[in-house]
Scaffold this motif. Structure first.
Motif, PDB file in Angstrom:
ATOM      1  N   PRO A   1       0.682  -1.276  -0.062  1.00  0.00           N
ATOM      2  CA  PRO A   1      -0.143  -0.163  -0.222  1.00  0.00           C
ATOM      3  C   PRO A   1       0.926   1.287   0.085  1.00  0.00           C
ATOM      4  CG  PRO A   1      -0.976  -1.636   1.388  1.00  0.00           C
ATOM      5  CD  PRO A   1       0.255  -2.202   1.073  1.00  0.00           C
ATOM      6  N   PRO A   2       1.841   1.528   1.108  1.00  0.00           N
ATOM      7  CA  PRO A   2       2.641   2.693   0.868  1.00  0.00           C
ATOM      8  C   PRO A   2       3.386   2.900  -0.475  1.00  0.00           C
ATOM      9  CG  PRO A   2       3.118   1.465   2.658  1.00  0.00           C
ATOM     10  CD  PRO A   2       2.260   0.475   2.058  1.00  0.00           C
ATOM     11  N   VAL A   3       3.768   2.219  -1.068  1.00  0.00           N
ATOM     12  CA  VAL A   3       4.628   1.914  -2.378  1.00  0.00           C
ATOM     13  C   VAL A   3       3.464   2.487  -3.369  1.00  0.00           C
ATOM     14  CG1 VAL A   3       6.043   0.957  -4.011  1.00  0.00           C
ATOM     15  CG2 VAL A   3       6.373   0.458  -1.717  1.00  0.00           C
ATOM     16  N   VAL A   4       2.329   1.826  -3.686  1.00  0.00           N
ATOM     17  CA  VAL A   4       1.608   1.864  -4.759  1.00  0.00           C
ATOM     18  C   VAL A   4       0.863   3.430  -4.292  1.00  0.00           C
ATOM     19  CG1 VAL A   4      -0.627   1.155  -5.616  1.00  0.00           C
ATOM     20  CG2 VAL A   4       0.888  -0.450  -4.959  1.00  0.00           C
ATOM     21  N   GLY A   5       0.640   3.704  -2.762  1.00  0.00           N
ATOM     22  CA  GLY A   5       0.135   4.831  -2.672  1.00  0.00           C
ATOM     23  C   GLY A   5       0.984   6.128  -2.974  1.00  0.00           C
ATOM     24  N   LEU A   6       2.463   5.959  -3.043  1.00  0.00           N
ATOM     25  CA  LEU A   6       3.200   6.975  -3.406  1.00  0.00           C
ATOM     26  C   LEU A   6       3.245   7.138  -4.988  1.00  0.00           C
ATOM     27  CD1 LEU A   6       5.849   8.794  -2.793  1.00  0.00           C
ATOM     28  CD2 LEU A   6       7.131   6.691  -3.171  1.00  0.00           C
ATOM     29  N   VAL A   7       3.421   5.952  -5.678  1.00  0.00           N
ATOM     30  CA  VAL A   7       3.645   5.989  -7.072  1.00  0.00           C
ATOM     31  C   VAL A   7       2.233   6.476  -7.572  1.00  0.00           C
ATOM     32  CG1 VAL A   7       4.194   5.016  -9.312  1.00  0.00           C
ATOM     33  CG2 VAL A   7       5.567   4.503  -7.252  1.00  0.00           C
ATOM     34  N   GLY A   8       1.195   5.599  -7.169  1.00  0.00           N
ATOM     35  CA  GLY A   8      -0.277   5.996  -7.856  1.00  0.00           C
ATOM     36  C   GLY A   8      -0.772   7.331  -7.617  1.00  0.00           C
ATOM     37  N   SER A   9      -0.379   7.938  -6.248  1.00  0.00           N
ATOM     38  CA  SER A   9      -0.780   9.521  -6.048  1.00  0.00           C
ATOM     39  C   SER A   9      -0.146  10.165  -6.895  1.00  0.00           C
ATOM     40  CB  SER A   9      -0.724   9.721  -4.648  1.00  0.00           C
ATOM     41  OG  SER A   9      -1.514   8.532  -3.892  1.00  0.00           O
ATOM     42  N   SER A  10       0.972  10.315  -7.036  1.00  0.00           N
ATOM     43  CA  SER A  10       1.915  11.170  -7.704  1.00  0.00           C
ATOM     44  C   SER A  10       1.542  11.107  -9.251  1.00  0.00           C
ATOM     45  CB  SER A  10       3.560  10.883  -7.781  1.00  0.00           C
ATOM     46  OG  SER A  10       3.955  11.013  -6.363  1.00  0.00           O
ATOM     47  N   GLY A  11       1.439   9.927  -9.872  1.00  0.00           N
ATOM     48  CA  GLY A  11       0.675   9.756 -11.229  1.00  0.00           C
ATOM     49  C   GLY A  11      -0.515  10.292 -11.048  1.00  0.00           C
ATOM     50  N   ALA A  12      -1.548  10.206 -10.317  1.00  0.00           N
ATOM     51  CA  ALA A  12      -2.763  10.592 -10.570  1.00  0.00           C
ATOM     52  C   ALA A  12      -2.989  12.019 -10.483  1.00  0.00           C
ATOM     53  CB  ALA A  12      -3.469   9.954  -9.287  1.00  0.00           C
ATOM     54  N   VAL A  13      -1.925  12.741  -9.703  1.00  0.00           N
ATOM     55  CA  VAL A  13      -2.041  14.217  -9.836  1.00  0.00           C
ATOM     56  C   VAL A  13      -1.593  14.627 -10.980  1.00  0.00           C
ATOM     57  CG1 VAL A  13      -0.820  16.102  -8.965  1.00  0.00           C
ATOM     58  CG2 VAL A  13      -1.439  14.767  -7.370  1.00  0.00           C
ATOM     59  N   LEU A  14      -0.630  14.127 -11.635  1.00  0.00           N
ATOM     60  CA  LEU A  14      -0.196  14.637 -13.142  1.00  0.00           C
ATOM     61  C   LEU A  14      -1.168  14.176 -14.188  1.00  0.00           C
ATOM     62  CD1 LEU A  14       3.628  13.503 -12.812  1.00  0.00           C
ATOM     63  CD2 LEU A  14       2.593  15.769 -12.487  1.00  0.00           C
ATOM     64  N   LEU A  15      -1.894  12.964 -13.817  1.00  0.00           N
ATOM     65  CA  LEU A  15      -2.966  12.558 -14.829  1.00  0.00           C
ATOM     66  C   LEU A  15      -4.326  13.517 -14.860  1.00  0.00           C
ATOM     67  CD1 LEU A  15      -4.194  10.173 -16.708  1.00  0.00           C
ATOM     68  CD2 LEU A  15      -5.115   9.262 -14.705  1.00  0.00           C
ATOM     69  N   PHE A  16      -4.538  14.167 -13.388  1.00  0.00           N
ATOM     70  CA  PHE A  16      -5.221  14.995 -13.318  1.00  0.00           C
ATOM     71  C   PHE A  16      -5.341  16.179 -13.941  1.00  0.00           C
ATOM     72  CE2 PHE A  16      -7.531  18.475 -10.760  1.00  0.00           C
ATOM     73  CZ  PHE A  16      -8.625  18.144 -10.704  1.00  0.00           C
TER      74      PHE A  16
END
Lengths: 282, 185
Positions: free
Chosen positions: B104-119
């Motif tokens: 969860p932490p690793v996916v949280g880090l990568v996924g969230s950063s990616g999601a902000v840029l995707l947004f």
């Protein structure tokens, strides 16, 4: 051994959801803040408002604690600065009273009092936005108190922003530092220019300033209130932070500090004014 | 009510509680002007707990709630982003990832950063040019900070969403695929 098989169903579900989202975006873009999507937002705000209030009273100390921990150094520094400021202010009190009387007279003569006869609604800031890409706050007054979309919002020292969304008991105020915010301003030379936000905690940018215009750091810019402007004239917008002549450029590089401390807003006033109803303040 | 029905009700309750916490407490909790995004963590946790289909559904719901409480970006933009993120995390969970405490932490880090840029990218596509106003450097800074803060939230939130989604079809699929992979090893 059971083997996991991929099916087409998740992709179909994703497609349906994406299409729904795109439809909503299109609907919202066409309604530009009002319409069905505006109503849905307003309804959601009204439903959640009591829960948010309750949560605030229960959880705010927790939030304050963490925010205090995160900004401990800042708070200490600010405390020292404030003590210093208080001492200075107390010393200047008497002088200030006289200056205030004078300026009051001047303002009355020139009709520059920026609220004047425009009816206002006082409101408390209850929440900042949860978004990282929008600089806005929630206030505790809505259509029930006569607040409407597009109304200017001010605080003691000057312009805060404008109402962009409203429900029965809440309204969202887009602050002047938001990147989608812009306001017509009058330069001390009486020329018109446009001040635009660039993001939370960042100075505003002033566009359309002629290279020849003489400006001084510290000058206060006021709303211009030209025809069809979204704000009445004479509201302080901010103080010039930096002025730079760029050789060969068509305009000067000018930045502006908001007149109001937008990071620590507590009470604001909504002006019941619109470009259509015109300058009630005059 | 069936087990799946209960799961749906629990996920709904978690989503509502999350939007209240996001708009009241987390909105004021800013590091360098950036606040964590709990709804995004829930979308990611939804993907981890329920696979691609449920990830997309939970992400869509979380995004739509987020959209209701912002004004400057159109309704549906966060829903679009978060349903794609939930789907992507769910798909990865099914195919390549081996579950562990670090997940969860690793996916949280990568996924969230990616999601902000995707947004931001999705926003530009629909004409929200003000999203790029802070400049590219600041955008990556925001993405990084959201990622770091969300990574901290990811472990407890993931546990909560896994509890909420237990009994749903998606959770069963995830468990089965984990068992299958364990059997292969």
């Amino acid at each position: 051994m059971a083997v996991y098989r991929r099916t087409a169903r998740p992709r179909f579900v994703l497609l349906v959801l994406v299409l729904t989202a795109v439809t909503l975006i299109t609907l919202d873009a066409r309604a530009s803040g009002g319409g069905i999507t505006g109503n849905i937002r307003a309804r959601a705000h009204d439903i959640l408002a009591p829960v948010q209030d309750a949560t605030h009273s229960v959880l705010q100390p927790v939030g304050d604690f963490f925010s205090g921990v995160l900004h401990y150094g800042d708070l200490k520094k600010e405390n020292a600065r404030l003590r210093d400021q208080l001492a200075q202010t107390q010393g200047r009190d008497l002088q200030a009273a006289e200056a205030q009387r004078e300026s009051q007279l001047l303002l009355e003569q020139q009709h520059l009092d920026f609220v004047g006869a425009i009816p206002t609604v006082a409101a408390r800031v209850v929440d900042a936005t949860a978004s990282n890409f929008e600089v806005s706050v929630q206030i505790d007054r809505g259509t029930d108190a006569g607040v409407g979309v597009g109304m200017p919002v001010v605080a003691g020292q000057g312009l805060v922003g404008r109402v962009v969304g409203v429900s029965a008991s809440r309204a969202t105020v887009l602050l002047e530092t938001d990147a989608s915010f812009s306001v017509g301003v009058r330069l001390p030379t009486a020329d018109a220019a446009v001040a635009a936000g660039t993001g939370r905690g960042h100075p505003m940018r002033v566009d359309l300033v002629d290279p020849g215009t003489k400006l001084n750091v510290g000058d206060v810019l006021f709303t211009s209130g030209l025809q069809l402007e979204r704000f009445p004239p004479g509201i302080p917008v901010g103080r010039l932070r930096a002025v730079r002549q760029v050789p060969g450029a068509l305009q000067q590089d000018v930045t502006l500090d908001p007149a109001v401390d937008l990071l620590r807003l507590e009470f604001v006033k909504v002006l019941q004014w619109s470009p259509q109803t015109g300058g009630g303040g005059r | 009510m069936s087990a799946a029905g209960w799961a749906r009700a629990r996920v709904g309750a978690v989503l509502l509680a999350a939007i209240v916490i996001q708009t009241t407490v987390l909105a004021g909790l800013r590091v360098d002007g950036v606040s964590p995004d709990l709804m995004l963590v829930i979308a990611i946790a939804g993907g981890l707990a329920g696979g691609p289909e449920q990830g997309a559904q939970i992400g869509f719901a979380a995004g739509l709630l987020t959209d209701l409480f912002v004004q400057a970006t159109p309704l549906g933009l966060a829903a679009l982003t978060l349903c794609l993120v939930g789907y992507a995390v769910g798909a990865l969970q099914h195919t390549v990832l081996r579950a562990g405490w670090w997940l969860p932490p690793v996916v949280g880090l990568v996924g969230s950063s990616g999601a902000v840029l995707l947004f931001v990218a999705a926003g530009i596509t629909v004409g929200q040019t003000q999203l790029t106003a802070p400049g590219p450097l600041r955008l990556f800074e925001i993405a990084g900070l959201v990622g770091a803060m969300n990574a901290v939230l990811a472990a407890p939130v993931s546990r909560m969403v896994t509890w909420a989604a237990a009994g749903s079809a998606g959770a069963a699929l995830v468990r089965q695929s984990q068992q299958d992979r364990a059997a292969v090893r």
